[in-house]
Design a protein around this motif. Structure first.
Motif, short mmCIF file in Angstrom:
data_model
loop_
_atom_site.label_atom_id
_atom_site.label_comp_id
_atom_site.label_asym_id
_atom_site.label_seq_id
_atom_site.Cartn_x
_atom_site.Cartn_y
_atom_site.Cartn_z
N HIS A 167 7.27 29.33 93.00
CA HIS A 167 8.69 29.23 92.88
C HIS A 167 8.63 27.55 93.42
N THR A 168 8.01 27.03 94.44
CA THR A 168 7.92 25.86 95.01
C THR A 168 7.27 24.77 94.42
N MET A 169 6.37 25.20 93.43
CA MET A 169 5.37 24.12 92.89
C MET A 169 5.37 24.24 91.36
N CYS A 170 5.73 25.35 90.72
CA CYS A 170 5.52 25.45 89.10
C CYS A 170 6.80 26.11 88.66
N GLU A 171 7.60 25.09 88.12
CA GLU A 171 8.66 25.69 87.55
C GLU A 171 8.45 26.00 86.29
N LYS A 172 9.60 26.98 85.70
CA LYS A 172 9.78 27.40 84.39
C LYS A 172 10.56 26.97 83.38
N LEU A 173 10.51 27.33 82.24
CA LEU A 173 11.47 27.18 81.11
C LEU A 173 12.76 27.66 81.39
N TYR A 174 12.59 28.84 82.07
CA TYR A 174 13.82 29.47 82.49
C TYR A 174 13.58 30.10 83.87
N ASP A 175 14.72 30.59 84.53
CA ASP A 175 15.02 31.20 85.84
C ASP A 175 15.99 32.18 85.78
N LEU A 176 15.93 32.98 86.69
CA LEU A 176 16.79 33.97 87.20
C LEU A 176 17.93 33.48 88.09
N GLY A 177 19.14 33.69 87.97
CA GLY A 177 20.37 33.18 88.94
C GLY A 177 20.39 34.73 89.73
N PRO A 178 21.15 34.46 90.94
CA PRO A 178 21.64 35.88 91.79
C PRO A 178 22.29 36.94 91.05
N ASP A 179 22.64 36.73 89.70
CA ASP A 179 23.20 37.77 89.08
C ASP A 179 21.92 38.37 88.17
N ALA A 180 21.09 38.04 88.33
CA ALA A 180 19.76 38.30 87.48
C ALA A 180 19.95 37.96 86.10
N LYS A 181 20.84 37.02 85.91
CA LYS A 181 21.12 36.32 84.46
C LYS A 181 19.96 35.23 84.18
N ILE A 182 19.43 35.26 83.00
CA ILE A 182 18.55 34.01 82.74
C ILE A 182 19.34 32.78 82.72
N VAL A 183 18.78 31.77 83.05
CA VAL A 183 19.48 30.18 83.03
C VAL A 183 18.25 29.28 83.02
N PRO A 184 18.60 28.31 82.27
CA PRO A 184 17.49 27.24 82.01
C PRO A 184 16.98 26.57 83.20
N GLN A 185 15.87 26.09 83.19
CA GLN A 185 15.23 25.31 84.41
C GLN A 185 14.54 24.12 83.68
N LEU A 186 13.33 24.18 83.35
CA LEU A 186 12.77 23.11 82.54
C LEU A 186 13.47 22.85 81.10
N ALA A 187 13.82 23.90 80.55
CA ALA A 187 14.58 23.83 79.18
C ALA A 187 15.99 23.36 79.52
N THR A 188 16.74 22.84 78.80
CA THR A 188 18.23 22.39 79.25
C THR A 188 19.25 23.42 78.40
N ALA A 189 18.68 24.52 77.75
CA ALA A 189 19.65 25.51 77.05
C ALA A 189 18.68 26.88 76.83
N LEU A 190 19.39 27.91 76.75
CA LEU A 190 18.72 29.02 76.27
C LEU A 190 18.35 28.81 74.76
N PRO A 191 17.22 29.51 74.38
CA PRO A 191 16.61 29.40 73.10
C PRO A 191 17.80 29.56 71.96
N THR A 192 17.55 28.80 71.00
CA THR A 192 18.18 29.18 69.64
C THR A 192 17.53 29.68 68.78
N ILE A 193 17.88 31.14 68.46
CA ILE A 193 16.82 32.17 67.82
C ILE A 193 17.66 32.08 66.14
N SER A 194 16.64 32.13 65.30
CA SER A 194 17.02 31.98 63.94
C SER A 194 17.41 33.47 63.48
N ALA A 195 18.11 33.56 62.32
CA ALA A 195 18.91 34.66 61.89
C ALA A 195 17.98 35.93 61.68
N ASP A 196 16.63 35.62 61.37
CA ASP A 196 15.54 36.80 61.24
C ASP A 196 14.83 36.73 62.37
#
Length: 577
Positions: free
Chosen positions: A116-145
């Motif tokens: 947690h102190t030295m290896c950040e992730k593309l995404y993290d969890l907030g206190p509500d256990a919802k996924i939020v961006p960390q090293l990414a700037t937004a949640l992934p865009t997923i193709s229709a398929d």
């Protein structure tokens, strides 16, 4: 009692004993003798048991609020920069020595504290256990398929060695998780066919089939981005000098003693980092961790004992952070792990391995309610499945709880042709809290026709034994993930990277695969309910209780937080002025 296969082999496996030199406080631990045995009074509670098969009631606790309510969630608050000092070292007392400080290979909850102190992730969890961006700037865009995920990255981010984070670094890190020998991330990442890097700030992940849990996986170790230069230089020895992106960077480690990280001036948000350093000291005895907290030798202590937490809650100098875990504590039965994890399963020739009725009898012998009340002061909660009642994927089927019924247990053993008392050996960590649980189970299952032999081992040895298949019964747990796939597939899927039970069920595999590929939440909920029903018939794992994440924090420090994922967040804490 935490688990650790956080996995255990699992990251959240139980802690191991620390050398006496680590007991830094002169305070005499209270009730030390009582911790090693289970009182007669405690077992009086064991007779008070319901026999009906019914769903487990979910907690009514709400996030936040007054910590004087002993089971109320208290996550902690971010530090106010005006109220903390610049600099200083924070000391954290850990209940176990983290395993490898390599996100690809790690399986321990305790390593996640350090990551947690030295290896950040593309995404993290907030206190509500919802996924939020960390090293990414937004949640992934997923193709229709559902076969392509596009992830935008932060710009201007530097690794601790000065290298630049870009899409190529992400590709290197994810590919390493898919291909490195011994990777604990392979089954978490799913059916990735390729990773494309159309430009430095964009990553495109291609899949052969839709994979619903992928974003959640990238919010844990599978999403940590490693320095390509360090990976190239160190290879499988990355853990000896790990380099990532984080508020702190690795400084030193003394095995079974301490780990130190220091502030990284290259961190992209360095202005929010108040401390100069964080030192993690390994102190496996919970009473001694609490004593160190009171004496000031440590400012944070993880995995408080449910025996100590109520007293610390009354201490005006302390705060007890707590939340209901997303994971579980349980028993794993070795069914087919004959030659070690990762090798083809082979049916073991013992009654408990061959006949599910013997495993069902063991489960019927366990009084979960009594364990929670007598051993854990009611702070932990009954668990009968790997899906938390607070999960958005829960259902009535996922929370059905097999009844405590010693008479039925004996009947099942008779049907299986087993002579009673049936002797079974259980390995567990050799710390006081784990041994108290083992002794309670030993006394409890005797009524159901079992003779439980306790085999205490060091934490590292326990992980090695479970991987080799050198056990009959194993007590360990898992800290839990927000997507239920990560709480189930790795441990009971035939291709799960931590399936130390050697369990192989085509029916369960199909249900889990269908759930992974579905983008319909209602369908996934139904499928996971069916998985739980099947697991309770086969019992490769017996889920017993869900621990509360209990973290002690001195009021001399501000900004420490602990969310439902169990990770203690110290990176942006500071010493109070």
């Amino acid at each position: 009692m935490k688990q650790s296969t956080d996995p255990l082999t699992w990251e959240d496996a139980m802690p191991r004993r620390t050398p006496s030199s680590l007991n830094r406080s002169s305070t005499t631990p209270r009730h030390r003798q009582a911790r090693w045995g289970v009182s007669v009074a405690a077992f009086a509670v064991l007779a008070i048991v319901g026999t009906a098969c019914s769903p487990v009631e979910s907690s009514s606790d709400e996030a936040g609020g007054d910590q004087t309510t002993s089971t109320q969630d208290v996550f902690g608050e971010p530090a106010d920069a005006a109220q903390v000092k610049a600099g200083g070292t924070l000391t954290v007392a850990l209940s176990a020595d983290p395993d490898k400080l390599d996100p690809t290979l790690s399986r321990s909850l305790y390593s996640r504290y350090v990551f947690h102190t030295m290896c950040e992730k593309l995404y993290d969890l907030g206190p509500d256990a919802k996924i939020v961006p960390q090293l990414a700037t937004a949640l992934p865009t997923i193709s229709a398929d559902g076969l392509s995920l596009t992830i935008p990255l932060r710009e201007g981010v530097k690794f601790a060695d000065g290298g630049t984070l870009d899409s190529t670094a992400v590709k290197v890190s994810i590919n390493r998780g898919l291909t490195l020998a011994g990777s604990g991330r392979k089954s978490e990442l799913g059916p990735i066919t390729s990773i494309e890097t159309p430009d430095p700030k964009t990553v495109v992940i291609k899949l052969s089939k839709p994979f619903a849990p992928l974003t959640a996986a990238l919010a844990d170790r599978a999403g940590m981005v490693l320095s390509p230069a360090a990976v190239d230089k160190l290879g499988a020895n990355f853990s000896t000098a790990p380099v990532c992106v984080g508020p702190f960077k690795f400084a030193s480690r003394v095995a079974q003693n301490s780990i130190k990280v220091v502030k990284d001036p290259l961190y992209y948000d360095a202005a929010k980092v108040h401390l100069d350093a964080i030192e993690y000291r390994i102190i496996t005895d919970s009473s001694i961790r609490s004593a160190n907290l009171r004496s000031g030798d440590a400012q944070v202590a993880d995995s408080l004992s449910t025996q100590d937490a109520p007293e610390l809650q009354k201490d005006s100098n302390m705060t007890v952070l707590q939340s209901q875990s997303l994971g579980y504590q349980g028993l794993t039965i070795n069914i087919g792990n004959a030659n070690g994890i990762g090798t083809p399963t082979k049916q073991l020739d013992t009654p408990i391995a061959k006949d599910p009725r013997v495993r069902q009898a063991l489960e019927a012998s366990i009084d979960r309610e009594a364990l929670v009340k007598s051993l854990f002061n009611g702070l932990n909660s009954v668990a009968c499945s790997p899906i938390s009642p607070k999960s958005e994927f829960t259902s009535d089927a996922a929370q059905v709880c097999p009844a405590h019924d010693p008479a039925k247990a004996k009947e099942l053993l008779t049907q299986a042709g087993v002579t009673t008392p049936y002797k079974v050996e259980m390995i567990t960590s050799n710390n006081p809290d784990s041994l108290r649980l083992a002794q309670a189970l030993q006394a409890m299952v005797k009524e159901g026709g079992f003779e439980l032999v306790i085999k205490p081992v060091e934490y590292a040895s326990l992980l090695d034994q479970q991987d080799r298949g050198d056990f009959e019964l194993l007590q360990l747990g898992w800290s839990g993930r927000v997507d239920p796939d990560a709480n189930i597939f790795n441990f009971v899927g035939s291709e799960g990277s931590q399936n130390v039970a050697g369990y192989n069920s085509p029916d369960v595999d199909k249900l889990l695969t269908d759930a992974r590929q579905s983008t319909d939440q209602a369908q996934r909920i139904q499928l996971y309910g069916q998985v739980v029903t099947k697991l309770q018939q086969d019992d490769p794992l017996i889920y017993m209780y869900r621990q509360r994440n209990l973290t002690g924090v001195s009021k001399t420090v501000l900004g420490v937080q602990t969310y439902p994922d169990g990770v203690i967040r110290t990176a942006f804490a500071g010493l109070a002025k």
